[in-house]
Design an enzyme around this catalytic site. Structure first.
Site, PDB file in Angstrom:
ATOM      1  N   SER A 161     -19.375  49.922  11.926  1.00  0.00           N
ATOM      2  CA  SER A 161     -18.047  50.326  11.475  1.00  0.00           C
ATOM      3  C   SER A 161     -17.055  50.255  12.643  1.00  0.00           C
ATOM      4  O   SER A 161     -16.827  49.191  13.204  1.00  0.00           O
ATOM      5  CB  SER A 161     -18.115  51.725  10.858  1.00  0.00           C
TER       6      SER A 161
ATOM      7  N   GLU B 133     -20.163  48.573   0.163  1.00  0.00           N
ATOM      8  CA  GLU B 133     -19.540  49.357   1.228  1.00  0.00           C
ATOM      9  C   GLU B 133     -18.811  50.596   0.693  1.00  0.00           C
ATOM     10  O   GLU B 133     -19.000  51.707   1.192  1.00  0.00           O
ATOM     11  CB  GLU B 133     -18.533  48.487   1.989  1.00  0.00           C
TER      12      GLU B 133
ATOM     13  N   HIS C  66     -21.826  51.645   2.861  1.00  0.00           N
ATOM     14  CA  HIS C  66     -21.452  51.712   4.273  1.00  0.00           C
ATOM     15  C   HIS C  66     -22.326  52.755   4.975  1.00  0.00           C
ATOM     16  O   HIS C  66     -22.587  53.825   4.419  1.00  0.00           O
ATOM     17  CB  HIS C  66     -19.979  52.124   4.364  1.00  0.00           C
TER      18      HIS C  66
END
Length: 510
Positions: free
Chosen positions: A204, A323, A423
């Site tokens: 990220s 995600e 995610h």
């Protein structure tokens, strides 16, 4: 490394020998000696200082530590950067790193894998159990380093246009990471690592910081491979928008743009409270990230093309299939009562590509008539928000004939089925920390297989600078799919890629 040996090591660490009877390791760094610990066959050093206390030099570049006498214990995690997220043990004195190594003999020259945590540029810490390096170091015979650094206003508040003392304030957090990489270059050999074979990998915000460093001249030569995990930085924040955010932040604090001295002595908790200012461009909490300051960053990382400095560096880019299932609660207000009548309106605010949401819904329904409104919501918001940056970066590098490999995590969470492959899913898989708090993977056979496949490929990449599947090229777009049974596919989700390529992608914060 033989894959069967790696898998056996990755899932059989409990059988590793313990050297409790031997003394704890003492290593001489360039600034002084430190003492670590022996843990399950590894040498572990936590809380190793790579920079001075930043409280005395707020908004300025970091400085290397002063030399010390005697032996300093490096046996416990040091503080993380102050932030709005719930994080135990924070302090402006946060420039520390952690090391897991199978041995300290300099002749070993093991690959070094340096991890940068996620949390955008605002939150996060490598003390999170998901980021523990013990499994990766032991199974891969590599040196794992994890790094904390300045975040949010402490690392990225752009004051350069207001006060020349703070010319580098918009990228101070990036300069922290560069200082950490210099520390690795100068010291990692005495931890058994090879300073000429350093892989940076990050999830990220960590991946975005890596993409940014690939365009920063000061980072040149400090790392030799790069892996970004659901984290891209196509463009940095422009100085005008960054200045508007600074103005909103200062107004929230009650500080005057022409008198910044109070910022230097204000309690750090108050500086963090200032982050509640409304972002004048995006709305919500004020964004802070790397700035095109024409000093340490003089071009965008991947616009109008891939930064030439980074093109010789072998790079692996990855994202997860679902995600936005991590960001948008399936039981929250956007999904509660979702139906065909309100789907377009509810997903509109989650897109970063300005196309008609009604048209997008129509395209998905025609292509996938059996999909539910919820499935289309998550697929479209992922493809129109979280994935385009990776596509842009991979395509730019392919056009530059740069060594590039792409992966996608499809492994579906068995513990939270409505989360899919969200995610952060790839953190536990890459570190082998399947049972750590915050993991979505579970510890079943499928998770172990996906993790072993991912860890193996990451280590191979760190060791050799290449992956064992075809490079990403525009004629094929080969992609490794990490799952209970991993495989290579050409251009997975190609229809979605082309759908959202019809309009520009605007990087948040630009």
């Amino acid at each position: 490394m033989d894959r069967r040996r790696f898998v056996a090591g990755a899932i059989g660490l409990c059988a590793a020998p313990v050297f409790a009877a031997r003394p704890d390791p003492v290593v001489a760094t360039t600034k002084g000696r430190i003492r670590g610990r022996r843990e399950a066959g590894l040498y572990v050093f936590r809380g190793v200082r790579y920079g001075q206390d930043t409280a005395q030099r707020r908004f300025q570049p970091p400085r290397a530590p002063e030399p010390w006498r005697g032996i300093v214990d490096a046996t416990a995690f040091a503080p993380s950067c102050p932030q709005r997220a719930m994080q135990a043990g924070t302090s402006e004195d946060c420039l520390f790193l952690n090391i897991w190594t199978p041995g300290t003999e300099p002749s070993a020259k093991r690959p070094v894998m340096l991890y940068i945590h996620g949390g955008a540029y605002a939150n996060g810490s490598v003390v999170d159990p998901l980021n523990d390096g013990r499994h990766l170091a032991a199974a891969g015979d590599v040196v794992v380093v994890t790094v904390n650094h300045r975040l949010n206003a402490l690392g990225y508040l752009y004051l350069a246009r207001l006060d020349p003392r703070f010319a580098d304030s918009g990228n101070a957090g990036q300069l922290d990471l560069i200082l950490a990489l210099r520390w690795v270059r100068d010291n990692i050999a005495v931890f058994g690592g090879d300073p000429d074979n350093v892989t940076v990998f990050g999830q990220s915000g960590g991946g975005a910081k890596i993409a940014t460093m690939m365009a920063m001249p000061a980072a040149k030569g400090l790392f030799h491979r790069a892996i970004t995990m659901s984290g891209q930085q196509v463009t940095a924040s422009g100085p005008i928008n960054a200045s508007r955010r600074t103005a909103a932040y200062l107004d929230r604090l009650g500080a005057k743009p022409d008198a910044l001295a109070p910022l230097l002595t204000m309690p750090v908790a108050r500086l963090i409270e200032g982050l509640e200012a409304t972002d004048p461009i995006l709305g919500g909490g004020v964004y802070m990230g790397p700035v095109l300051d024409m000093r340490s960053l003089d071009r965008h990382p991947f616009w109008p093309d891939a930064a030439p400095q980074g093109n010789p560096i072998p790079m692996m880019l990855g994202n997860t299939l679902d995600e936005t299932r991590a960001f948008i609660d399936p039981d929250g207000p956007l999904l509660r009562g979702l139906d065909w009548g309100n789907l377009a309106a509810r997903m509109a605010g989650e897109l970063r590509i300005d196309l008609s949401p009604e048209w997008i819904v129509d395209q998905y329904r025609a292509r996938f008539p059996d999909w539910s409104a919820e499935r289309i919501f998550y697929a479209a918001t992922t493809a129109g928000r979280s994935w385009p940056g990776q596509v842009i970066e991979a395509e730019a590098r392919a056009r530059a004939d740069a060594p590039t490999w792409v992966y996608q995590v499809d492994f579906q969470s068995p513990t939270q089925p409505r989360r899919g492959a969200p995610h952060t899913m790839d953190i536990a898989l890459a570190f082998g920390t399947l049972d750590a708090p915050g993991s979505f993977t579970g510890t079943g056979a499928g998770a172990r297989a996906a993790s072993a496949a991912m860890m193996t490929r990451f280590v191979q990449f760190a060791r050799a600078g290449r992956a064992d599947w075809p490079q990403y090229r525009l004629d094929r777009r080969a992609t490794m799919i990490f799952d209970a049974t991993s495989r290579v596919e050409d251009d997975p989700r190609g229809w979605e890629r082309m759908l959202f390529a019809r309009a520009p992608y605007i990087q948040s914060g630009s």
